[in-house]
Design a protein around this motif. Structure first.
Motif, PDB file in Angstrom:
ATOM      1  N   ASP A 125       4.112 -35.748  31.714  1.00 23.44           N
ATOM      2  CA  ASP A 125       3.671 -34.534  32.404  1.00 23.44           C
ATOM      3  C   ASP A 125       2.977 -34.822  33.732  1.00 23.44           C
ATOM      4  O   ASP A 125       2.915 -33.954  34.607  1.00 23.44           O
ATOM      5  CB  ASP A 125       2.703 -33.747  31.514  1.00 23.44           C
ATOM      6  CG  ASP A 125       3.346 -33.289  30.221  1.00 23.44           C
ATOM      7  OD1 ASP A 125       4.415 -32.647  30.287  1.00 23.44           O
ATOM      8  OD2 ASP A 125       2.791 -33.585  29.148  1.00 23.44           O
ATOM      9  N   ALA A 126       2.404 -36.021  33.888  1.00 23.61           N
ATOM     10  CA  ALA A 126       1.675 -36.362  35.109  1.00 23.61           C
ATOM     11  C   ALA A 126       1.558 -37.879  35.195  1.00 23.61           C
ATOM     12  O   ALA A 126       1.716 -38.587  34.195  1.00 23.61           O
ATOM     13  CB  ALA A 126       0.289 -35.718  35.117  1.00 23.61           C
ATOM     14  N   VAL A 127       1.259 -38.363  36.410  1.00 23.39           N
ATOM     15  CA  VAL A 127       1.231 -39.811  36.658  1.00 23.39           C
ATOM     16  C   VAL A 127      -0.055 -40.198  37.381  1.00 23.39           C
ATOM     17  O   VAL A 127      -0.432 -39.568  38.376  1.00 23.39           O
ATOM     18  CB  VAL A 127       2.439 -40.256  37.508  1.00 23.39           C
ATOM     19  CG1 VAL A 127       2.373 -41.756  37.793  1.00 23.39           C
ATOM     20  CG2 VAL A 127       3.749 -39.903  36.810  1.00 23.39           C
ATOM     21  N   VAL A 128      -0.709 -41.251  36.884  1.00 24.70           N
ATOM     22  CA  VAL A 128      -1.853 -41.867  37.558  1.00 24.70           C
ATOM     23  C   VAL A 128      -1.400 -43.201  38.141  1.00 24.70           C
ATOM     24  O   VAL A 128      -0.819 -44.026  37.432  1.00 24.70           O
ATOM     25  CB  VAL A 128      -3.018 -42.128  36.582  1.00 24.70           C
ATOM     26  CG1 VAL A 128      -4.149 -42.883  37.288  1.00 24.70           C
ATOM     27  CG2 VAL A 128      -3.532 -40.836  35.991  1.00 24.70           C
ATOM     28  N   VAL A 129      -1.660 -43.414  39.430  1.00 24.23           N
ATOM     29  CA  VAL A 129      -1.423 -44.718  40.047  1.00 24.23           C
ATOM     30  C   VAL A 129      -2.770 -45.435  40.094  1.00 24.23           C
ATOM     31  O   VAL A 129      -3.644 -45.087  40.889  1.00 24.23           O
ATOM     32  CB  VAL A 129      -0.811 -44.587  41.452  1.00 24.23           C
ATOM     33  CG1 VAL A 129      -0.651 -45.969  42.092  1.00 24.23           C
ATOM     34  CG2 VAL A 129       0.536 -43.878  41.378  1.00 24.23           C
ATOM     35  N   ALA A 130      -2.936 -46.421  39.219  1.00 27.83           N
ATOM     36  CA  ALA A 130      -4.237 -47.069  39.028  1.00 27.83           C
ATOM     37  C   ALA A 130      -4.420 -48.217  40.011  1.00 27.83           C
ATOM     38  O   ALA A 130      -4.427 -49.395  39.643  1.00 27.83           O
ATOM     39  CB  ALA A 130      -4.373 -47.557  37.588  1.00 27.83           C
ATOM     40  N   CYS A 131      -4.583 -47.856  41.274  1.00 24.65           N
ATOM     41  CA  CYS A 131      -4.759 -48.849  42.334  1.00 24.65           C
ATOM     42  C   CYS A 131      -5.812 -48.335  43.304  1.00 24.65           C
ATOM     43  O   CYS A 131      -5.709 -47.201  43.778  1.00 24.65           O
ATOM     44  CB  CYS A 131      -3.438 -49.082  43.060  1.00 24.65           C
ATOM     45  SG  CYS A 131      -3.538 -50.250  44.427  1.00 24.65           S
ATOM     46  N   TYR A 132      -6.816 -49.162  43.617  1.00 28.91           N
ATOM     47  CA  TYR A 132      -7.854 -48.720  44.536  1.00 28.91           C
ATOM     48  C   TYR A 132      -7.610 -49.207  45.956  1.00 28.91           C
ATOM     49  O   TYR A 132      -8.470 -49.095  46.820  1.00 28.91           O
ATOM     50  CB  TYR A 132      -9.241 -49.151  44.052  1.00 28.91           C
ATOM     51  CG  TYR A 132     -10.269 -48.058  44.238  1.00 28.91           C
ATOM     52  CD1 TYR A 132     -10.466 -47.094  43.257  1.00 28.91           C
ATOM     53  CD2 TYR A 132     -11.016 -47.964  45.398  1.00 28.91           C
ATOM     54  CE1 TYR A 132     -11.386 -46.074  43.434  1.00 28.91           C
ATOM     55  CE2 TYR A 132     -11.943 -46.953  45.586  1.00 28.91           C
ATOM     56  CZ  TYR A 132     -12.121 -46.008  44.602  1.00 28.91           C
ATOM     57  OH  TYR A 132     -13.025 -44.990  44.790  1.00 28.91           O
ATOM     58  N   SER A 133      -6.435 -49.768  46.197  1.00 28.87           N
ATOM     59  CA  SER A 133      -6.007 -50.062  47.564  1.00 28.87           C
ATOM     60  C   SER A 133      -5.050 -48.960  48.003  1.00 28.87           C
ATOM     61  O   SER A 133      -4.337 -48.393  47.170  1.00 28.87           O
ATOM     62  CB  SER A 133      -5.289 -51.415  47.623  1.00 28.87           C
ATOM     63  OG  SER A 133      -6.163 -52.467  47.288  1.00 28.87           O
TER      64      SER A 133
ATOM     65  N   LEU B  20      -5.807 -34.567  36.212  1.00 34.62           N
ATOM     66  CA  LEU B  20      -4.393 -34.281  35.983  1.00 34.62           C
ATOM     67  C   LEU B  20      -4.181 -33.486  34.697  1.00 34.62           C
ATOM     68  O   LEU B  20      -3.301 -32.617  34.636  1.00 34.62           O
ATOM     69  CB  LEU B  20      -3.594 -35.583  35.933  1.00 34.62           C
ATOM     70  CG  LEU B  20      -3.391 -36.275  37.280  1.00 34.62           C
ATOM     71  CD1 LEU B  20      -2.799 -37.663  37.087  1.00 34.62           C
ATOM     72  CD2 LEU B  20      -2.493 -35.447  38.193  1.00 34.62           C
ATOM     73  N   SER B  21      -4.981 -33.759  33.681  1.00 34.57           N
ATOM     74  CA  SER B  21      -4.879 -32.975  32.442  1.00 34.57           C
ATOM     75  C   SER B  21      -5.120 -31.498  32.729  1.00 34.57           C
ATOM     76  O   SER B  21      -4.430 -30.622  32.192  1.00 34.57           O
ATOM     77  CB  SER B  21      -5.892 -33.480  31.405  1.00 34.57           C
ATOM     78  OG  SER B  21      -5.601 -34.791  31.005  1.00 34.57           O
ATOM     79  N   GLY B  22      -6.094 -31.224  33.603  1.00 33.34           N
ATOM     80  CA  GLY B  22      -6.366 -29.840  33.985  1.00 33.34           C
ATOM     81  C   GLY B  22      -5.195 -29.206  34.711  1.00 33.34           C
ATOM     82  O   GLY B  22      -4.857 -28.039  34.470  1.00 33.34           O
ATOM     83  N   LEU B  23      -4.550 -29.962  35.598  1.00 29.62           N
ATOM     84  CA  LEU B  23      -3.386 -29.429  36.312  1.00 29.62           C
ATOM     85  C   LEU B  23      -2.241 -29.136  35.350  1.00 29.62           C
ATOM     86  O   LEU B  23      -1.557 -28.110  35.472  1.00 29.62           O
ATOM     87  CB  LEU B  23      -2.924 -30.421  37.381  1.00 29.62           C
ATOM     88  CG  LEU B  23      -3.882 -30.684  38.545  1.00 29.62           C
ATOM     89  CD1 LEU B  23      -3.276 -31.703  39.505  1.00 29.62           C
ATOM     90  CD2 LEU B  23      -4.213 -29.399  39.287  1.00 29.62           C
ATOM     91  N   VAL B  24      -2.032 -30.034  34.392  1.00 28.96           N
ATOM     92  CA  VAL B  24      -0.956 -29.826  33.417  1.00 28.96           C
ATOM     93  C   VAL B  24      -1.225 -28.582  32.584  1.00 28.96           C
ATOM     94  O   VAL B  24      -0.328 -27.762  32.347  1.00 28.96           O
ATOM     95  CB  VAL B  24      -0.801 -31.068  32.511  1.00 28.96           C
ATOM     96  CG1 VAL B  24       0.178 -30.785  31.368  1.00 28.96           C
ATOM     97  CG2 VAL B  24      -0.325 -32.265  33.330  1.00 28.96           C
ATOM     98  N   ARG B  25      -2.471 -28.403  32.152  1.00 27.12           N
ATOM     99  CA  ARG B  25      -2.810 -27.229  31.334  1.00 27.12           C
ATOM    100  C   ARG B  25      -2.630 -25.934  32.132  1.00 27.12           C
ATOM    101  O   ARG B  25      -2.324 -24.881  31.569  1.00 27.12           O
ATOM    102  CB  ARG B  25      -4.242 -27.346  30.827  1.00 27.12           C
ATOM    103  CG  ARG B  25      -4.477 -28.520  29.887  1.00 27.12           C
ATOM    104  CD  ARG B  25      -5.916 -28.556  29.398  1.00 27.12           C
ATOM    105  NE  ARG B  25      -6.319 -29.871  28.938  1.00 27.12           N
ATOM    106  CZ  ARG B  25      -6.007 -30.393  27.763  1.00 27.12           C
ATOM    107  NH1 ARG B  25      -5.274 -29.703  26.920  1.00 27.12           N
ATOM    108  NH2 ARG B  25      -6.426 -31.600  27.421  1.00 27.12           N
ATOM    109  N   GLN B  26      -2.821 -26.018  33.462  1.00 23.74           N
ATOM    110  CA  GLN B  26      -2.613 -24.844  34.314  1.00 23.74           C
ATOM    111  C   GLN B  26      -1.148 -24.676  34.722  1.00 23.74           C
ATOM    112  O   GLN B  26      -0.816 -23.744  35.456  1.00 23.74           O
ATOM    113  CB  GLN B  26      -3.468 -24.965  35.581  1.00 23.74           C
ATOM    114  CG  GLN B  26      -4.963 -24.952  35.327  1.00 23.74           C
ATOM    115  CD  GLN B  26      -5.732 -25.221  36.605  1.00 23.74           C
ATOM    116  OE1 GLN B  26      -5.839 -24.359  37.482  1.00 23.74           O
ATOM    117  NE2 GLN B  26      -6.267 -26.431  36.737  1.00 23.74           N
ATOM    118  N   LYS B  27      -0.310 -25.611  34.270  1.00 24.31           N
ATOM    119  CA  LYS B  27       1.128 -25.592  34.589  1.00 24.31           C
ATOM    120  C   LYS B  27       1.374 -25.704  36.099  1.00 24.31           C
ATOM    121  O   LYS B  27       2.281 -25.066  36.652  1.00 24.31           O
ATOM    122  CB  LYS B  27       1.804 -24.343  34.017  1.00 24.31           C
ATOM    123  CG  LYS B  27       1.637 -24.185  32.512  1.00 24.31           C
ATOM    124  CD  LYS B  27       2.438 -23.026  31.972  1.00 24.31           C
ATOM    125  CE  LYS B  27       2.171 -22.786  30.492  1.00 24.31           C
ATOM    126  NZ  LYS B  27       2.357 -23.981  29.648  1.00 24.31           N
TER     127      LYS B  27
END
Length: 236
Positions: free
Chosen positions: A72-80, A217-224
């Motif tokens: 449903d959503a993607v996190v890019v776990a990079c601080y660069s 992102l969980s909030g965005l998914v719940r709001q569709k």
């Protein structure tokens, strides 16, 4: 039930393993997490523009339908700074967020002057440019403090010495630069969050960017809500 893919865009499996062990304990029970690590020959750490660009291409080419099925959503776990966030936003409707944006948005919500703890001096310079691209005024950034070491160098340090170094930098952000919230600049730094919290005091929020991104992102998914396809993120 949001299902979120956590992408580690470097090839260091130990970072993915650390996230996989820690994060499920922090998120809501109905949030499902999946994990993906950049395949070989991706860089073990991302400390340059070149490494960020090459690893982004490797990861993007690996995001076959089977990897994204049910996501449903993607996190890019990079601080660069990495082009991977915009590449995913442009090519998919899935909401996608990098951990720099997520952590700073959270920090600006709970504080006025944000301090960022990061690895190398080069990262420090690149982060100022990235924050400017987000429209964040320099006056809201107390300082960006680097350790002078890469993520791999930090991971190979004696644990006590590593903790002492990171805690010292965090204390400087508060005492010298006036930060009233601190972002941990990298997935690998989240392991000592509690030690930093103890050192700076309970009144200073400490933000882990990966956790912050999952919650937002969980909030965005719940709001569709999905990525807009009428502007810069139109399909290529």
């Amino acid at each position: 039930m949001p299902t979120i893919l956590i992408i580690n865009p470097n090839s260091s499996r130990f970072i993915t393993d650390s996230l996989q062990e820690k994060l499920p304990k922090l998120v809501a029970p109905d949030v499902q997490l999946r994990f993906f690590t950049c395949p070989a020959p991706g860089a073990a750490v991302i400390d340059s523009i070149t490494e960020a660009t090459l690893t982004a291409a490797l990861v993007f080419q690996s995001l076959i339908p089977q990897v994204l099925e049910g996501i449903d959503a993607v996190v890019v776990a990079c601080y660069s700074p990495t082009p991977l966030v915009d590449m995913i936003r442009e090519s998919y409707q899935l909401p996608c967020m990098g951990i720099v944006q997520a952590s700073v948005l959270a920090a600006l919500t709970v504080g006025q002057k944000v301090g960022i703890l990061t690895s190398t001096y080069r990262s420090e310079c690149l982060l100022y440019e990235l924050l400017q691209s987000f429209g964040i005024q320099r006056s809201r950034i107390a300082a960006i403090a680097s350790t002078g070491r890469t993520v791999l160098q930090l991971s190979n340090m004696d644990p006590k010495e590593r903790k002492t170094l990171l805690v010292q930098r965090a204390q400087e952000l508060v005492r010298i630069h006036g930060a009233d919230s601190i972002c941990l600049g990298g997935a690998a730094l989240a392991a000592i969050r509690d030690s930093i919290q103890e050192a700076v005091g309970p009144e200073i929020p400490i933000i882990d960017g990966v956790h912050a991104a999952i919650e937002q992102l969980s909030g965005l998914v719940r709001q569709k809500l999905t990525t807009s396809k009428s502007g810069i993120y139109q399909y290529p």
